[in-house]
Design a protein around this motif. Structure first.
Motif, PDB file in Angstrom:
ATOM      1  N   GLN A 312     -13.190  16.549 -29.854  1.00 38.56           N
ATOM      2  CA  GLN A 312     -11.875  15.907 -29.917  1.00 38.56           C
ATOM      3  C   GLN A 312     -11.333  15.899 -31.341  1.00 38.56           C
ATOM      4  OE1 GLN A 312      -9.782  14.638 -27.739  1.00 38.56           O
ATOM      5  NE2 GLN A 312      -8.428  13.467 -29.075  1.00 38.56           N
ATOM      6  N   LEU A 313     -12.174  15.567 -32.309  1.00 36.56           N
ATOM      7  CA  LEU A 313     -11.734  15.554 -33.702  1.00 36.56           C
ATOM      8  C   LEU A 313     -11.385  16.950 -34.190  1.00 36.56           C
ATOM      9  CD1 LEU A 313     -14.293  13.026 -35.257  1.00 36.56           C
ATOM     10  CD2 LEU A 313     -11.903  12.610 -34.708  1.00 36.56           C
ATOM     11  N   SER A 314     -12.197  17.937 -33.823  1.00 35.41           N
ATOM     12  CA  SER A 314     -11.911  19.312 -34.245  1.00 35.41           C
ATOM     13  C   SER A 314     -10.599  19.797 -33.658  1.00 35.41           C
ATOM     14  CB  SER A 314     -13.062  20.233 -33.828  1.00 35.41           C
ATOM     15  OG  SER A 314     -14.279  19.810 -34.406  1.00 35.41           O
ATOM     16  N   GLY A 315     -10.348  19.480 -32.388  1.00 38.47           N
ATOM     17  CA  GLY A 315      -9.091  19.887 -31.781  1.00 38.47           C
ATOM     18  C   GLY A 315      -7.897  19.211 -32.411  1.00 38.47           C
ATOM     19  N   ALA A 316      -8.022  17.913 -32.741  1.00 38.06           N
ATOM     20  CA  ALA A 316      -6.902  17.211 -33.382  1.00 38.06           C
ATOM     21  C   ALA A 316      -6.624  17.774 -34.768  1.00 38.06           C
ATOM     22  CB  ALA A 316      -7.204  15.713 -33.458  1.00 38.06           C
ATOM     23  N   ALA A 317      -7.689  18.098 -35.524  1.00 40.24           N
ATOM     24  CA  ALA A 317      -7.489  18.673 -36.855  1.00 40.24           C
ATOM     25  C   ALA A 317      -6.847  20.044 -36.779  1.00 40.24           C
ATOM     26  CB  ALA A 317      -8.826  18.745 -37.591  1.00 40.24           C
ATOM     27  N   ALA A 330      -1.468  20.378 -44.266  1.00 40.82           N
ATOM     28  CA  ALA A 330      -1.856  19.695 -43.037  1.00 40.82           C
ATOM     29  C   ALA A 330      -1.262  18.292 -43.016  1.00 40.82           C
ATOM     30  CB  ALA A 330      -3.380  19.624 -42.926  1.00 40.82           C
ATOM     31  N   THR A 331      -1.020  17.795 -41.823  1.00 36.19           N
ATOM     32  CA  THR A 331      -0.482  16.453 -41.656  1.00 36.19           C
ATOM     33  C   THR A 331      -1.552  15.415 -41.997  1.00 36.19           C
ATOM     34  OG1 THR A 331      -1.132  16.430 -39.335  1.00 36.19           O
ATOM     35  CG2 THR A 331       1.070  17.274 -39.879  1.00 36.19           C
ATOM     36  N   PRO A 332      -1.140  14.170 -42.337  1.00 37.44           N
ATOM     37  CA  PRO A 332      -2.147  13.132 -42.625  1.00 37.44           C
ATOM     38  C   PRO A 332      -3.100  12.898 -41.463  1.00 37.44           C
ATOM     39  CG  PRO A 332       0.023  12.447 -43.398  1.00 37.44           C
ATOM     40  CD  PRO A 332       0.230  13.713 -42.618  1.00 37.44           C
ATOM     41  N   ALA A 333      -2.585  12.949 -40.230  1.00 43.22           N
ATOM     42  CA  ALA A 333      -3.469  12.753 -39.076  1.00 43.22           C
ATOM     43  C   ALA A 333      -4.509  13.861 -38.990  1.00 43.22           C
ATOM     44  CB  ALA A 333      -2.639  12.696 -37.787  1.00 43.22           C
ATOM     45  N   ALA A 334      -4.098  15.103 -39.304  1.00 49.00           N
ATOM     46  CA  ALA A 334      -5.057  16.206 -39.282  1.00 49.00           C
ATOM     47  C   ALA A 334      -6.121  16.034 -40.362  1.00 49.00           C
ATOM     48  CB  ALA A 334      -4.326  17.533 -39.448  1.00 49.00           C
ATOM     49  N   LEU A 335      -5.713  15.569 -41.543  1.00 47.25           N
ATOM     50  CA  LEU A 335      -6.683  15.336 -42.607  1.00 47.25           C
ATOM     51  C   LEU A 335      -7.659  14.225 -42.247  1.00 47.25           C
ATOM     52  CD1 LEU A 335      -4.366  15.617 -45.750  1.00 47.25           C
ATOM     53  CD2 LEU A 335      -5.985  17.313 -44.902  1.00 47.25           C
ATOM     54  N   ASP A 336      -7.139  13.156 -41.612  1.00 47.87           N
ATOM     55  CA  ASP A 336      -8.023  12.064 -41.192  1.00 47.87           C
ATOM     56  C   ASP A 336      -9.046  12.558 -40.179  1.00 47.87           C
ATOM     57  OD1 ASP A 336      -6.712  10.381 -42.872  1.00 47.87           O
ATOM     58  OD2 ASP A 336      -5.431   9.490 -41.332  1.00 47.87           O
ATOM     59  N   SER A 337      -8.597  13.365 -39.214  1.00 50.03           N
ATOM     60  CA  SER A 337      -9.526  13.895 -38.207  1.00 50.03           C
ATOM     61  C   SER A 337     -10.536  14.848 -38.832  1.00 50.03           C
ATOM     62  CB  SER A 337      -8.745  14.598 -37.094  1.00 50.03           C
ATOM     63  OG  SER A 337      -7.858  13.707 -36.453  1.00 50.03           O
ATOM     64  N   LYS A 338     -10.071  15.638 -39.800  1.00 53.53           N
ATOM     65  CA  LYS A 338     -10.967  16.603 -40.444  1.00 53.53           C
ATOM     66  C   LYS A 338     -12.029  15.898 -41.268  1.00 53.53           C
ATOM     67  CE  LYS A 338     -10.864  20.797 -43.276  1.00 53.53           C
ATOM     68  NZ  LYS A 338     -10.005  21.726 -44.036  1.00 53.53           N
ATOM     69  N   ASN A 339     -11.690  14.785 -41.877  1.00 57.56           N
ATOM     70  CA  ASN A 339     -12.622  14.056 -42.735  1.00 57.56           C
ATOM     71  C   ASN A 339     -13.476  13.051 -41.966  1.00 57.56           C
ATOM     72  OD1 ASN A 339     -11.578  15.414 -44.963  1.00 57.56           O
ATOM     73  ND2 ASN A 339     -10.018  13.853 -45.329  1.00 57.56           N
ATOM     74  N   SER A 340     -13.368  13.032 -40.649  1.00 59.59           N
ATOM     75  CA  SER A 340     -14.146  12.093 -39.836  1.00 59.59           C
ATOM     76  C   SER A 340     -15.436  12.762 -39.369  1.00 59.59           C
ATOM     77  CB  SER A 340     -13.326  11.620 -38.635  1.00 59.59           C
ATOM     78  OG  SER A 340     -12.129  11.012 -39.066  1.00 59.59           O
ATOM     79  N   MET A 341     -16.424  11.934 -39.067  1.00 60.18           N
ATOM     80  CA  MET A 341     -17.725  12.447 -38.642  1.00 60.18           C
ATOM     81  C   MET A 341     -18.345  11.484 -37.641  1.00 60.18           C
ATOM     82  SD  MET A 341     -21.060  13.401 -40.974  1.00 60.18           S
ATOM     83  CE  MET A 341     -21.193  11.705 -41.527  1.00 60.18           C
ATOM     84  N   ILE A 342     -19.003  12.056 -36.628  1.00 62.66           N
ATOM     85  CA  ILE A 342     -19.690  11.263 -35.603  1.00 62.66           C
ATOM     86  C   ILE A 342     -21.062  11.891 -35.371  1.00 62.66           C
ATOM     87  CG2 ILE A 342     -19.618  10.409 -33.238  1.00 62.66           C
ATOM     88  CD1 ILE A 342     -16.627  10.781 -33.272  1.00 62.66           C
ATOM     89  N   TRP A 343     -22.092  11.065 -35.356  1.00 71.13           N
ATOM     90  CA  TRP A 343     -23.418  11.547 -34.985  1.00 71.13           C
ATOM     91  C   TRP A 343     -24.103  10.486 -34.134  1.00 71.13           C
ATOM     92  CZ3 TRP A 343     -27.694   8.859 -36.941  1.00 71.13           C
ATOM     93  CH2 TRP A 343     -27.435   8.019 -38.028  1.00 71.13           C
ATOM     94  N   ALA A 344     -25.055  10.960 -33.337  1.00 73.39           N
ATOM     95  CA  ALA A 344     -25.699  10.103 -32.341  1.00 73.39           C
ATOM     96  C   ALA A 344     -27.097   9.717 -32.801  1.00 73.39           C
ATOM     97  CB  ALA A 344     -25.771  10.817 -30.997  1.00 73.39           C
ATOM     98  N   ASP A 345     -27.482   8.503 -32.438  1.00 74.83           N
ATOM     99  CA  ASP A 345     -28.839   8.003 -32.653  1.00 74.83           C
ATOM    100  C   ASP A 345     -29.478   7.824 -31.281  1.00 74.83           C
ATOM    101  OD1 ASP A 345     -31.166   6.938 -33.608  1.00 74.83           O
ATOM    102  OD2 ASP A 345     -30.364   4.915 -33.829  1.00 74.83           O
ATOM    103  N   PRO A 346     -30.261   8.817 -30.803  1.00 72.48           N
ATOM    104  CA  PRO A 346     -30.807   8.726 -29.434  1.00 72.48           C
ATOM    105  C   PRO A 346     -31.738   7.542 -29.244  1.00 72.48           C
ATOM    106  CG  PRO A 346     -30.989  10.971 -30.329  1.00 72.48           C
ATOM    107  CD  PRO A 346     -30.633  10.068 -31.464  1.00 72.48           C
ATOM    108  N   ALA A 347     -32.463   7.141 -30.301  1.00 70.41           N
ATOM    109  CA  ALA A 347     -33.434   6.053 -30.138  1.00 70.41           C
ATOM    110  C   ALA A 347     -32.759   4.764 -29.694  1.00 70.41           C
ATOM    111  CB  ALA A 347     -34.204   5.833 -31.439  1.00 70.41           C
TER     112      ALA A 347
END
Length: 723
Positions: A312-317, A330-347
């Motif tokens: 979702q973030l990659s598509g928005a950027a 790039a638009t501010p929204a695209a920069l915000d999406s590009k600079n965002s990061m999500i990772w999972a903690d399975p434990a």
């Protein structure tokens, strides 16, 4: 008394420091004046001082030129009157005035009648129309020479320190009469004002208040919680167009410094104050705070959800960068999406999100809608497989031959396989006992007779009869519980080996190679794969894949194991709790074959010796029924689980009912039985308090979601009544 005599009297009066009163009434001759002695003032003054004289004015409808002459005599000034200045003047005073005060009153009279007094050559004063005052010289030091309330025409050059002379000229122009002038010198940043001293003094006070250090300094407001770029974007949209609406006001400017996450503000103090108050409200801390937050999931899988959110973030950027066009910004929204990061903690089944507040809010809205408890579906299948197969074979084999000197001379033969075996197989089994009897001869009934001689004609005959009946009645009831949109697989099968290849050493290569076979194991049994999708209401779409297979006796000539397989793959729509048949197979087959010798096989009775018969009758019945049940809550889940649990427990109890749960030949050993089903938790019982950090974090996340849901569902406050 003539005017010359009056002049002499006034001169002598001034010399003796006496106070005179001048009165000219309408009954007197306009050219005459009468002098009267005034009372002696209380304070003494030095002889010869003019300011000690007092004059009471009483001019009524007198010509301006005559009044000017009287003022000239009192003030010792020389007036030159422009012929264009004409007016009937009235000057009245109830109390005596000094000569200087009389002159100030005279200047006010001139201003009322559109005339001004300006300095002339030789110390004279010219009385001219006020429209010409700009072309005449004037005094330049208002503070030292003239009173601030005087109507004397003066010209002031005022330097400015902080504001623009051109801009201030526009501001002061409405406060200057048409006869006055206000000009700006942009090179030296000065104002040139020509007007009456009183008005010039008023303008100087206004300039003193306007020519101050500008308050439109740049203020830096660091952001503690919000994104400076996002705050500037929203406030710019809010205040855009202010400069066009009010050109005289310095426009408000906002710039974001991404490095320090600060907002730079410039403009009028009042506008800056309003913006700072708005920014303070926007920069309020979030409930959890920070650009990095941990979101604990209750139902969704963290790894799968993190993958989808990153998409979702990659598509928005990418969309924001593409919308920027050829400029490449790039638009501010695209920069915000590009600079965002999500990772999972399975434990901990949690998501760690690093993003600006706006992006975090969008991601949390998506997570709250996806991380929900999905409904479960209990799917019960009934597979009924009934097979009836009957087959029979009857046939005769015979052969004649002759042996002469060790050579066999064939004669007549009729060798048709009956039940997979012929007379040759029987002869090999008799003559070569080491090879054993073939598997085909082991089934059915075989009767043989013959004569085998070393000389002469030999013959042999075999009669084979074979009958087989197969009855199969299989009822399989697989059941599986799965969540909505999740595939479930249930297998009750055996792994049967099948030979897929082999290698035998023929010895042609001369080497030593071990023979081998390759085997593949296949699952044979009941396999149920099903994926439910709950539609709106109680309808369920089922994607079903059912396979029912079994090992059957191999027919004659088969080289490996034979299996029977039934499979159904389809999609069906069914209501909750309903039963539907998803497939069936009903077949009734009859096959009869006959092999015979031409002509001989047609002879009645005798022809049976030259025939082989085979007949097969097969009936197959296969039906598959499906019943899905939506599990809406834990109560319904408990009921379904208890029913299955008690059913299996009763089956176990029936197995050992005869010997009272004891196993024969093993005294003291009892047949195992499931324990009674534990009682379900009482409704309304409160769960135990969280004891670990993970439990506390999950409880806090649950409370936050409850608050968000309550806030989103609460109605908006009604606006106050307009007054």
């Amino acid at each position: 008394m003539t005017f010359s005599e009056l002049r002499k009297v006034l001169a002598s009066t001034l010399a003796s420091c006496a106070v005179l009163s001048v009165a000219v009434g309408p009954a007197a001759d306009p050219g005459l004046a009468r002098a009267q002695d005034a009372p002696t003032p209380a304070r003494s003054s030095a002889p010869g001082r003019r300011e000690d004289a007092r004059i009471t004015m009483n001019f009524k409808d007198q010509d301006l030129a005559q009044v000017a002459e009287a003022v000239a005599m009192v003030t010792k000034k020389t007036f030159i009157t422009d012929p264009r200045v004409r007016a009937q003047v009235t000057m009245l005073s109830s109390t005596p005035v000094t000569p200087s005060e009389m002159y100030e009153i005279f200047l006010s009279i001139l201003a009322v009648h559109g005339a001004v007094a300006v300095p002339g050559a030789g110390g004279s004063i010219k009385i001219i129309p006020d429209s010409n005052q700009r072309f005449s010289p004037g005094a330049h030091d208002l503070q030292d020479q003239f009173s601030s309330t005087s109507d004397e025409v003066v010209t002031e050059v005022i330097p400015l320190k902080n504001v623009s002379a051109v801009q201030l000229q526009t501001v002061l122009r409405p406060f200057v009469p048409p006869s006055g002038q206000v000009n700006a010198s942009s090179g030296s940043n000065m104002l040139i004002i020509s007007d009456h001293a009183a008005n010039v003094n008023r303008l100087k006070k206004m300039i003193a208040r306007l020519d101050v250090v500008s308050d439109a300094d740049v203020e830096v407001m660091p952001m503690q919680n919000a994104s400076a770029t996002e705050v500037v974007r929203m406030l710019t949209s809010l205040y855009q167009g202010q400069a066009q609406q009010d050109p005289g006001v310095q426009p408000l400017k906002l710039v974001a410094d991404e490095r320090s996450n600060s907002v730079l503000i410039s403009g009028e103090p009042a506008a800056r104050l309003r913006v700072k108050a708005t920014i303070s409200l926007m920069d309020s801390p979030q409930q959890s705070g920070g650009d990095t937050q941990v979101v604990y999931l209750h139902y969704a899988d963290a790894e799968k959800l993190a993958t989808n959110l990153n998409k979702q973030l990659s598509g928005a950027a990418a969309a924001g960068t593409g919308a920027a066009g050829a400029a490449g910004a790039a638009t501010p929204a695209a920069l915000d999406s590009k600079n965002s990061m999500i990772w999972a903690d399975p434990a901990n089944n949690a998501l760690v999100i690093t993003a600006p507040p706006k992006v975090q809010k969008q991601l949390k809205d998506i997570i709250n809608k996806l991380d929900i408890r999905r409904a479960e579906v209990l799917i019960e299948a009934i597979i009924v497989d009934v097979d009836l197969a009957k087959s029979s074979e009857l046939g005769v084999n015979w052969a004649t031959w002759e042996e002469n000197n060790g050579q066999i001379i064939p004669g007549a033969t009729f060798l048709t396989p009956v039940g997979g075996a012929t007379l040759v197989d029987l002869a090999n089994a008799v003559t070569n006992s080491s090879s054993g009897i073939s598997s085909a001869l082991e089934s059915g009934t075989t009767v043989a007779l013959g004569r085998i001689a070393k000389t002469g004609i030999s013959f042999a005959a075999m009669v084979r009869a074979l009958r087989s009946d197969t009855d199969s009645n299989v009822i399989a009831q697989p059941s599986v519980l799965t969540t909505d949109q999740q595939e479930a697989t249930m297998k009750s099968a055996d792994e049967v080996p099948f030979v897929t290849g082999q290698y035998t050493n023929t010895g042609s290569t001369g080497g030593s190679v071990s023979p081998f076979q390759t085997i593949q194991r296949e699952e044979v049994g009941t396999i149920l794969k099903i994926t439910p999708r709950i539609n709106e209401g109680d309808a369920i779409v089922l994607k079903i894949d059912i396979e029912s297979s079994s090992v059957i006796p191999s027919p004659a000539g088969a080289v490996d194991i034979t299996t029977s397989k039934r499979e159904i793959t389809n999609n069906v729509l069914i209501e909750d709790g309903g039963i539907i048949v998803i497939g069936g197979l009903i077949s009734n087959e009859y096959d009869h074959s006959e092999s015979r010798v031409p002509l001989l096989g047609s002879i009645p009775f005798i022809g049976e010796l030259f025939k082989d018969h085979s007949a097969t009758h097969t009936k197959k019945n296969l039906m598959v029924f499906i019943r899905p049940t939506i599990i809406h809550d834990t109560t319904q889940m408990s009921l379904e689980t208890n029913s299955k649990y008690n059913f299996i427990r009763d089956e176990q109890r029936q197995v050992g009912a005869e010997d009272k749960f004891s196993i024969p030949l093993l005294p003291g050993v009892k047949s195992p039985v499931l324990p009674p089903m534990p009682p379900p938790p009482q409704p309304g019982s409160s769960p135990s308090a969280p004891t670990t950090d993970l439990e506390r974090n999950r409880a806090a996340e649950k409370s936050r979601r409850a608050r968000d849901a309550a806030a989103s569902s609460a109605p908006a406050a009604a606006p106050a009544d307009a007054k």
